[in-house]
Design an enzyme around this catalytic site. Sequence first.
Site, PDB file in Angstrom:
ATOM      1  N   HIS A  63     -12.585  19.602 -22.661  1.00  0.00           N
ATOM      2  CA  HIS A  63     -12.828  18.311 -23.317  1.00  0.00           C
ATOM      3  C   HIS A  63     -13.037  17.202 -22.274  1.00  0.00           C
ATOM      4  O   HIS A  63     -14.048  16.495 -22.288  1.00  0.00           O
ATOM      5  CB  HIS A  63     -11.634  17.986 -24.221  1.00  0.00           C
ATOM      6  CG  HIS A  63     -11.733  16.675 -24.938  1.00  0.00           C
ATOM      7  ND1 HIS A  63     -12.016  16.585 -26.277  1.00  0.00           N
ATOM      8  CD2 HIS A  63     -11.583  15.391 -24.511  1.00  0.00           C
ATOM      9  CE1 HIS A  63     -12.039  15.313 -26.640  1.00  0.00           C
ATOM     10  NE2 HIS A  63     -11.778  14.567 -25.591  1.00  0.00           N
ATOM     11  N   GLU A  64     -12.066  17.071 -21.368  1.00  0.00           N
ATOM     12  CA  GLU A  64     -12.171  15.991 -20.373  1.00  0.00           C
ATOM     13  C   GLU A  64     -13.364  16.219 -19.446  1.00  0.00           C
ATOM     14  O   GLU A  64     -14.013  15.271 -19.010  1.00  0.00           O
ATOM     15  CB  GLU A  64     -10.875  15.870 -19.570  1.00  0.00           C
ATOM     16  CG  GLU A  64      -9.649  15.483 -20.406  1.00  0.00           C
ATOM     17  CD  GLU A  64      -9.875  14.270 -21.291  1.00  0.00           C
ATOM     18  OE1 GLU A  64     -10.680  13.396 -20.940  1.00  0.00           O
ATOM     19  OE2 GLU A  64      -9.234  14.206 -22.366  1.00  0.00           O
ATOM     20  N   HIS A 114     -16.389  14.758 -21.087  1.00  0.00           N
ATOM     21  CA  HIS A 114     -16.506  13.324 -20.790  1.00  0.00           C
ATOM     22  C   HIS A 114     -17.028  13.153 -19.356  1.00  0.00           C
ATOM     23  O   HIS A 114     -17.843  12.280 -19.082  1.00  0.00           O
ATOM     24  CB  HIS A 114     -15.141  12.643 -20.892  1.00  0.00           C
ATOM     25  CG  HIS A 114     -14.665  12.388 -22.289  1.00  0.00           C
ATOM     26  ND1 HIS A 114     -15.407  11.722 -23.225  1.00  0.00           N
ATOM     27  CD2 HIS A 114     -13.481  12.685 -22.897  1.00  0.00           C
ATOM     28  CE1 HIS A 114     -14.705  11.622 -24.356  1.00  0.00           C
ATOM     29  NE2 HIS A 114     -13.539  12.209 -24.188  1.00  0.00           N
ATOM     30  N   HIS A 119     -20.704  13.506 -19.102  1.00  0.00           N
ATOM     31  CA  HIS A 119     -21.344  12.300 -19.631  1.00  0.00           C
ATOM     32  C   HIS A 119     -21.450  11.242 -18.513  1.00  0.00           C
ATOM     33  O   HIS A 119     -22.441  10.522 -18.415  1.00  0.00           O
ATOM     34  CB  HIS A 119     -20.503  11.772 -20.797  1.00  0.00           C
ATOM     35  CG  HIS A 119     -21.245  10.936 -21.796  1.00  0.00           C
ATOM     36  ND1 HIS A 119     -20.606  10.357 -22.867  1.00  0.00           N
ATOM     37  CD2 HIS A 119     -22.537  10.562 -21.900  1.00  0.00           C
ATOM     38  CE1 HIS A 119     -21.484   9.671 -23.583  1.00  0.00           C
ATOM     39  NE2 HIS A 119     -22.663   9.780 -23.018  1.00  0.00           N
TER      40      HIS A 119
HETATM   41 ZN   LIG Z   1     -11.931  12.448 -25.576  1.00  0.00          ZN
END
Ligand SMILES: [Zn+2]
Length: 676
Positions: A464-465, A468, A471
């Site tokens: 998940h991290e 990010h 991104h």
């Molecule tokens: Zn998040």
Amino acid sequence: MNNPLLEPFDQAPFSKIKNEHFKPAFLQAIDDAKKEIDDIVENPDAPTFQNTLEALDFAGQQLDRISSVFFNLNSAETNEEIQKIAQEVSPLLSEFSNDITLNQGLFERIKAVYDQKDTLKLTAEQETLLEKKYKSFSRNGANLNDSDKKRLREIDAELSKLKLKFGENVLAETNKYEMHLTHEEDLKGLPEGEKEAAAQLAESKGKDGWLITLDYPSYIPFMKYAENRELRKELSIAFGGKGFHGDELDNQENILKIVSLRHERANLLGYATHAHFVLEERMAETPEKVMDFLNELLEKAKPAAEREFGELEAFAKELDQIDRLEKWDSAFYSEKLKQKLFNLDDEKLKPYFKLENVINGVFKVAEKLFGLTFKEVQTVEKYHPEVKTFEVYDDKNNFISLFYADFHPRPGKRGGAWMTSFKSQYTLNGKNNRPHISNVCNFTKPTKSKPSLLTFNEVTTLFHEFGHGLHGMLANTTYPSLSGTSVYWDFVELPSQIMENWCYEKEALELFAFHYETGELIPMELVEKIKESATFQEGMATVRQLSFGFLDMAWHSNDPANIKDVKAYEAKAFEGTDLFPDTPQTCMSTSFSHIFQGGYSSGYYSYKWAEVLDADAFAYFKENGIFNKTVADKFKENVLSKGGTENPMELYKRFKGAEPNIDALLERAGLIKKAS
Ligand SMILES: [Zn+2]
């Protein structure tokens, strides 16, 4: 004094920075940034996009760099001195940013450009920058007359006091309550570790026996494991009754004042309701769309939720002759049923998820999807020896980003896991300045005899991290304020949540999920069990999340003038999502800090919204193969690299060829069967 923070730097010069450098650097950089703003306002030339908008977006870059270094340290490697500096500089920074949004001269120049925007032939990114900057002023009252402006400031001051008071009351209510147990049989069912924690808590307060409180680490295990139903009931009612006791800590009046001030504020600025105001800057756009979204999901999830509720009730009846399942039975029987159905615990999975293997895995996934390679380097300065540093390259060997990874807990690190950056990406004078991205987590440390072995939950957190992180790393824009993760709130979790999907896929697990001792690949029946247990009681969980979204919208998308009774109003909002009998002594709203203290007002729906996006986007990958290069390229091109440069719905449609559809989420959650 020689101050490394005030000299231009690319990589954060940690070895040279001392705590005493921060305050003077902040003061100097704020001063410099103010001068840059003054220069824009006092420019004798007529306002243009370049001399006003662009100049404003690149103003204060040194201040941004210093802030990033400082606040990243305050989260990941802090101490009393840093915390004290944070206390001192935070008001200065908010004063500086308030001075900008209240700078009428600056607004006049932006408005002059905004008023001629149709004749300027701006690029899509420039148009977005203009729109967002203009809105950041107008949504703060820049277009109002003086008396309305004055009223707006009064409302803002009053609201910040009320929000603070709301939060203080919830905290005081949480701290006030304790359940003191002196008979060990009252703790029956609790795991040994939880019992020990309760005994230690009692001891720390000079009491004998055990203490249970309303703090999550104490409350949750008790509701999940304690066999004494009466005590679960007592604790559950105490938890649900926070801010609802008609005393000095009661939050009902505060709620009514907050919603009416928010409504008045929205009206002043020309919006029908607070929700209209908030949603203008969200992918969902309007309260009507949010309500349609919540209702559509409810319609699909409700049958599954009712079925699951029936199963749980039957299970409780069979096990303990419970006739009517109450709220305080939910976690307890769910846990028992889950154990019976799956018998899956972290210890079985952890050997397959050695931290180093998982990191390698996420890097390989990024390589297969986006052609990225990660090269660990020792030449980059770190703020702590445990931090790992990588240079990231694309498939043509272009430098893409620096990547810092900081995985284990330390006394100076706050809890949780997050992505942040030390430098954001931007393009200036033709040069594409690449970003410096960081992931910070709190994963289990290695011991003398064992490496760091992650729980499955930690594995998905890492992915998940890292999502990010991608991104941020793949950002490719011109203006820093539109780069990377600077996107609408209900869009920002798409890149992160979508990455979690790879953790459930055989093709991806084959890259890294090897037993740390035997090297054996994780058995696929274990993977199947993980998948199944992930959707266990998903209908009930969905309906519960939706109920919070409905409650949030009820408070913020209506004129609150006629609301008199908080509990009755809440009950009306919950109609249609209720599974359990109501408990008259409790009220959700009076401790709903997300929407009355934090920033989630009219935004609670975004948890589910983001899930719809990631499920829909991942379904597109699955149709074409989870490592399909064409789909990955489209995702990189239209989502990951674009930041907030365009409306997210447009970006999404360009990636997928259609608006997101809720079916993929419903299928993944097991709420509907896949259409064949
Ligand atoms: Zn998040």
